[in-house]
Design an enzyme around this catalytic site. Structure first.
Site, PDB file in Angstrom:
ATOM      1  CE1 TYR A  10     -15.423   3.081  -5.960  1.00 14.84           C
ATOM      2  CE2 TYR A  10     -17.792   3.054  -5.573  1.00 14.84           C
ATOM      3  CZ  TYR A  10     -16.559   2.455  -5.460  1.00 14.84           C
ATOM      4  OH  TYR A  10     -16.451   1.227  -4.850  1.00 14.84           O
TER       5      TYR A  10
ATOM      6  CG  ASP B  89      -2.182   0.791   1.037  1.00 19.40           C
ATOM      7  OD1 ASP B  89      -2.089   1.984   0.673  1.00 19.40           O
ATOM      8  OD2 ASP B  89      -3.279   0.235   1.210  1.00 19.40           O
TER       9      ASP B  89
END
Ligand code: AKB
Length: 313
Positions: free
Chosen positions: A143, A35
């Site tokens: 999105y 990440d």
């Protein structure tokens, strides 16, 4: 040498629990977490973690080569509410990370990819109830647009280059280990933290806004089951369903265990997004193709959330 699995976005809500479950199944050493920011304590202490910016394809490739990765779960995304504030950045993040991984699969560096889609691909013209697998899709959020475009790109890479890509349209996911960030369904997680801490919660969705939801354990089970299946007929991003409820119905379910809990309502811009999403999802295709079945009921979810947050019921 054992081939390994890379989770990109392992510090996020779903990524965190995916790492932990996959480490249980395949052994800690075979699951590489990654990440841009460090993850929760359990993820960091149980195995390898790499700092990785998935918008940089070469950086992903370096990690793939370093750890002999054969499968990638790409769990990076800017969610619905936050993406509306920075639409261009959201589009770039959601699409570029997907292209990077699809291209690495196309070029033969990895064999299999998981990429999450969402109920956000549906819009105001989609049927609200039992929204089918194939129907009108007219997302109104950045999105949702990025997820629908992503689904089409996955289809393209599968048909044109034979990339093995698996995908699920997640509903709102509820969990206690990591908080979600920037979604429209986030209220259904926040409510538990506030119920325990302050015995009251101000909902940003109106009392009767029904949305499809799911407990994290079901979401993780579905993801791993789909990835393991050897006989998926063709690529498609699958609808999956578990339960549907409104803030009022969730608060009533919590009051069973915290009777003095109260809820108030003050909707904000997230209400407009929720108004365009389905109230329930038809997941018959997933049931038929890979035997999907939700196992966690609303009452079990409430008990698990409260216990998980150390409010023992
Ligand atoms: C969001 O609310 O944006 C996400 C989703 C439903 O994809 N939780």
């Amino acid at each position: 040498m054992t081939s390994k699995i890379l989770i990109i976005g392992s510090s996020g809500q779903i990524g965190t629990e995916l790492v932990l479950k996959l480490r249980q199944i395949h052994g800690n050493e075979n699951i590489i977490a990654s990440d841009v920011r460090v993850g929760n304590y359990e993820v960091m202490k149980s195995g390898v973690f790499e700092i990785l910016d998935a918008t940089k394809k070469d950086d992903i490739l370096k990690i793939i080569k370093k750890h002999h990765i054969k499968q990638v779960y790409l769990m990076v995304a800017m969610l619905s509410a936050i993406a509306e504030k920075i639409p261009k950045r959201a589009w770039e993040l959601n699409m570029n990370t997907l292209f990077n991984v699809l291209d690495l699969a196309k070029d033969g560096f990895i064999d299999k990819v998981f990429w999450p889609s969402s109920i956000a691909i549906f819009g105001p013209s989609s049927p609200k109830k039992d929204t089918p697998q194939h129907t009108i899709m007219d997302p109104t959020t950045v999105y949702g647009i990025s997820k629908l475009a992503g689904e089409n790109w996955c289809n393209y890479y599968h048909n044109k280059f034979g990339v093995d890509i698996r995908s699920i349209r997640y509903p709102g996911i509820i969990s206690y280990k990591t908080i979600p960030g920037g979604g429209t369904t986030d209220y259904a997680v926040e409510i538990f933290h506030e119920a325990i801490k302050n015995k009251t919660y101000k909902s940003f969705l109106s009392e009767d806004t029904i949305l499809p939801m799911m407990y994290m354990d079901d979401a993780i089970d579905a993801t791993i089951k789909l990835m393991k299946n050897k006989n998926i007929p063709k690529y498609e991003s699958y609808n999956i369903a578990a339960m549907n409820f409104s803030p009022k119905e969730l608060s009533t379910a919590i009051q069973k265990y915290i009777p003095d809990f109260t809820i108030t309502y003050k909707d904000d811009s997230r209400q407009e997004i929720a108004n365009t999403w389905p109230q329930s999802i038809d997941d018959n295709q997933a049931k038929k193709d890979w035997n999907w079945k939700s196992k966690v009921s609303l009452d079990q979810l409430v008990k698990s959330m409260l216990n998980g947050l150390n409010y023992n019921v």
